[in-house]
Design an enzyme around this catalytic site. Structure first.
Site, PDB file in Angstrom:
ATOM      1  N   GLY A 194       0.834  -1.185   0.000  1.00  0.00           N
ATOM      2  CA  GLY A 194       0.000   0.000   0.000  1.00  0.00           C
ATOM      3  C   GLY A 194       0.871   1.237   0.000  1.00  0.00           C
ATOM      4  N   TYR A 195       0.346   2.295  -0.555  1.00  0.00           N
ATOM      5  CA  TYR A 195       1.089   3.541  -0.706  1.00  0.00           C
ATOM      6  C   TYR A 195       0.604   4.573   0.299  1.00  0.00           C
ATOM      7  CZ  TYR A 195       3.171   1.386  -4.651  1.00  0.00           C
ATOM      8  OH  TYR A 195       3.894   0.513  -5.415  1.00  0.00           O
TER       9      TYR A 195
END
Length: 158
Positions: free
Chosen positions: A30-31
Site C-alpha cells: 500500500g502507498y
C-alpha cells in the site's frame, strides 16, 4: 554517498511460462503517498517480510531506499494506505541468460493483469536487453503500469 538506483524494465506478459522453477510469494502493498507526490512511500508485506520503501519519481531508473520493519510497524502504517493498495503473487526466477525476473500475477481489482520486471546494473544494459518470446509489450515508460498507479486504478489498464 549517492542514492541506490533501481534500473528495471517492465513488460506485459503475452504467455505465462511454466512456473515450476519459480519461487512464489504473496505480496500486499500500500502507498502512503499519492501519485502526485514527489516521492513514493509504500509499505509492503512480501511473504514473511515487512518493508518500507521510498522511491523517487521516474520510470527506467530511479533512486530507491528500502528498510525492513517489524510486523507491528507495518500494521500501524497499513491503515494510512486505504484506497491505494494492491495484492499479487510474485514469482521470481531466472532467464536462460541468467537475468533475474519477477513475474507478478495480480489479484483483486487487478485480477488478470500479468507483468514481468527485469532489473539491470546499468541503463545501457537495460537498453540492450532482448526480451524472450513470452514477454509482451514493454510498458516501462507507461505510467499506468507503475504499481503506485495500479494501486488506485479501478481495473487493469486497457
Amino acid at each position: 554517498m549517492s542514492a541506490p538506483m533501481e534500473i528495471e524494465k517492465k513488460f506485459l506478459v503475452s504467455e505465462c511460462p511454466a512456473l515450476d522453477d519459480f519461487k512464489a510469494e504473496v505480496v500486499r502493498q500500500g502507498y502512503i503517498t499519492s501519485g502526485e507526490d514527489s516521492v513514493e512511500v509504500r509499505v509492503r508485506q512480501k511473504g514473511e517480510g515487512y518493508y518500507i520503501t521510498v522511491k523517487s519519481k521516474g520510470t527506467l531508473a530511479r533512486s530507491e531506499y528500502e528498510a525492513a520493519i517489524e510486523p507491528t510497524q507495518f500494521e500501524t502504517l497499513w491503515p494510512a494506505t486505504a484506497g491505494r493498495r494492491l495484492e499479487k503473487t510474485r514469482y521470481t526466477g531466472t532467464l536462460p541468460d541468467g537475468a533475474a525476473v519477477e513475474l507478478d500475477l495480480f489479484e483483486g481489482h487487478l485480477a488478470g493483469l500479468q507483468l514481468v520486471e527485469v532489473e539491470f546494473a546499468s541503463v545501457e544494459e537495460a537498453n540492450a536487453f532482448k526480451a524472450p518470446g513470452w514477454f509482451g509489450a514493454d510498458v516501462t515508460e507507461d505510467k499506468r503500469y507503475k504499481n503506485s498507479a495500479l494501486a488506485v486504478a479501478d481495473q487493469p489498464p486497457a
